[in-house]
Design an enzyme around this catalytic site. Structure first.
Site, PDB file in Angstrom:
ATOM      1  CB  SER A  19      -6.923  -9.542   8.860  1.00  0.00           C
ATOM      2  OG  SER A  19      -7.387  -8.200   8.883  1.00  0.00           O
ATOM      3  CD  GLU A  53      -6.587  -0.298   1.163  1.00  0.00           C
ATOM      4  OE1 GLU A  53      -5.526  -0.090   0.554  1.00  0.00           O
ATOM      5  OE2 GLU A  53      -6.674  -1.067   2.146  1.00  0.00           O
ATOM      6  N   GLY A  65      -7.279  -5.030   6.753  1.00  0.00           N
ATOM      7  CA  GLY A  65      -6.626  -4.124   7.701  1.00  0.00           C
ATOM      8  C   GLY A  65      -7.353  -3.981   9.021  1.00  0.00           C
ATOM      9  CG  HIS A 118      -6.752  -3.014  -2.867  1.00  0.00           C
ATOM     10  ND1 HIS A 118      -7.336  -2.329  -1.825  1.00  0.00           N
ATOM     11  CD2 HIS A 118      -6.026  -4.006  -2.302  1.00  0.00           C
ATOM     12  CE1 HIS A 118      -6.958  -2.883  -0.675  1.00  0.00           C
ATOM     13  NE2 HIS A 118      -6.158  -3.904  -0.948  1.00  0.00           N
ATOM     14  CE  LYS A 150      -3.280  -2.679   2.618  1.00  0.00           C
ATOM     15  NZ  LYS A 150      -4.651  -2.739   3.068  1.00  0.00           N
TER      16      LYS A 150
HETATM   17  C1  PEP Z   1      -4.766  -5.861   1.183  1.00  0.00           C
HETATM   18  O1  PEP Z   1      -4.403  -4.695   1.224  1.00  0.00           O
HETATM   19  O2  PEP Z   1      -4.951  -6.392   0.082  1.00  0.00           O
HETATM   20  C2  PEP Z   1      -4.978  -6.588   2.438  1.00  0.00           C
HETATM   21  C3  PEP Z   1      -5.501  -7.778   2.379  1.00  0.00           C
HETATM   22  O3  PEP Z   1      -4.620  -5.942   3.596  1.00  0.00           O
HETATM   23  P1  PEP Z   1      -4.432  -6.609   5.060  1.00  0.00           P
HETATM   24  O4  PEP Z   1      -3.691  -7.906   4.869  1.00  0.00           O
HETATM   25  O5  PEP Z   1      -3.661  -5.604   5.831  1.00  0.00           O
HETATM   26  O6  PEP Z   1      -5.810  -6.853   5.596  1.00  0.00           O
END
Ligand code: PEP
Length: 248
Positions: free
Chosen positions: A210, A96, A170, A94, A12
């Site tokens: 996560s 985000e 996250g 993604h 990220k």
């Molecule tokens: C991601 O950004 O694709 C993701 C899965 O983040 P995290 O592992 O931090 O949940």
């Protein structure tokens, strides 16, 4: 032949030249399952640094790509520019970017087509919000996201799908192995019906949300989980344990 286990690391907008170099040094030294395919996605500023220092056999992905080959598109990078620089993969879709930058299904599909046409592999992300899950709409949301791509792209051989429930990204709230497996199986069924039996059999479907070295081995045992897209934990030395979780 089975599907090759695939692990993506999505940094990220984190890190500095120093910390990205440290992560790369750690990966370069690590004993990595030789059956695993590993791709890391640092911020665009560090793509070349990563490609230059990273050992052969681990690929580098952009976190984003534009859907045109060149031109007056300030701030964007094309698939052709990435490919020419040894960056062989890109993330697309993604959550985000879908949520914060309001990229819709049509734009995600257009970028996927452009990336594939430009010779990149695509880690195509999909996933539902908590509200959509609670309304029983998970499979509908995810398959609609994928359908937008299937309308534009017929060859799925260079696409890896990452199922990432938004509520698990996250947050430390990982999907249960049953929740993840259920959606992965539904995606595979959808691929069989809407793309081809070959795509259903061969397409890697990653879980993201996560993932840590503590939950990855259990998730990796599920029949339709072919690897992970890892965010936060990809910045830590334990990323190596996640990479090796299919052989643990
Ligand atoms: C991601 O950004 O694709 C993701 C899965 O983040 P995290 O592992 O931090 O949940």
């Amino acid at each position: 032949m089975g599907r090759q286990f695939f692990i993506g690391g999505n940094f990220k907008m984190n890190g500095s030249a120093k910390s990205v170099t440290e992560i790369i040094d750690n990966l370069n030294k690590a004993k990595i399952d030789e059956n695993a395919e590993v791709v890391i996605a640092p911020p665009s500023l560090y793509l070349l640094l990563a490609r230059e220092h990273l050992r052969k056999g681990i690929e580098v992905a952009a976190q984003n790509v534009f859907d045109k080959p060149n031109g007056a598109f300030t701030g964007e990078i094309s698939a052709q520019q990435l490919k020419e620089s040894g960056i062989t993969w890109t993330l697309i879709g993604h959550s985000e970017r879908r949520v914060i930058l309001q990229e819709d299904d049509a734009f995600v599909a257009s970028k996927t087509k452009a990336a594939l046409d430009g010779g990149l592999g695509v880690i195509l992300c999909c996933g539902e919000s908590l509200e959509q899950r609670e309304a029983g709409k998970t499979i509908e949301v995810v398959t609609n996201q994928l359908k937008a791509v299937a309308d534009k792209v017929k060859d799925w051989s260079k696409i890896v799908i990452a199922y990432e429930p938004i509520w698990a990204i996250g947050t430390g709230k990982v999907a249960t192995t049953e929740q993840a497996q259920e959606v992965h199986a539904a995606i595979r069924e959808w691929l069989k019906k809407e793309v081809s039996s070959e795509a259903a059999e061969k397409t890697r479907i990653l879980y993201g949300g996560s993932v840590t070295e503590k939950n990855s081995s259990e998730l990796a045992k599920q029949a339709d989980i072919d690897g992970f897209l890892v965010g936060g934990a990809s910045l830590k030395p334990a990323f190596v344990d996640i990479i090796n979780s299919n052989s643990a």
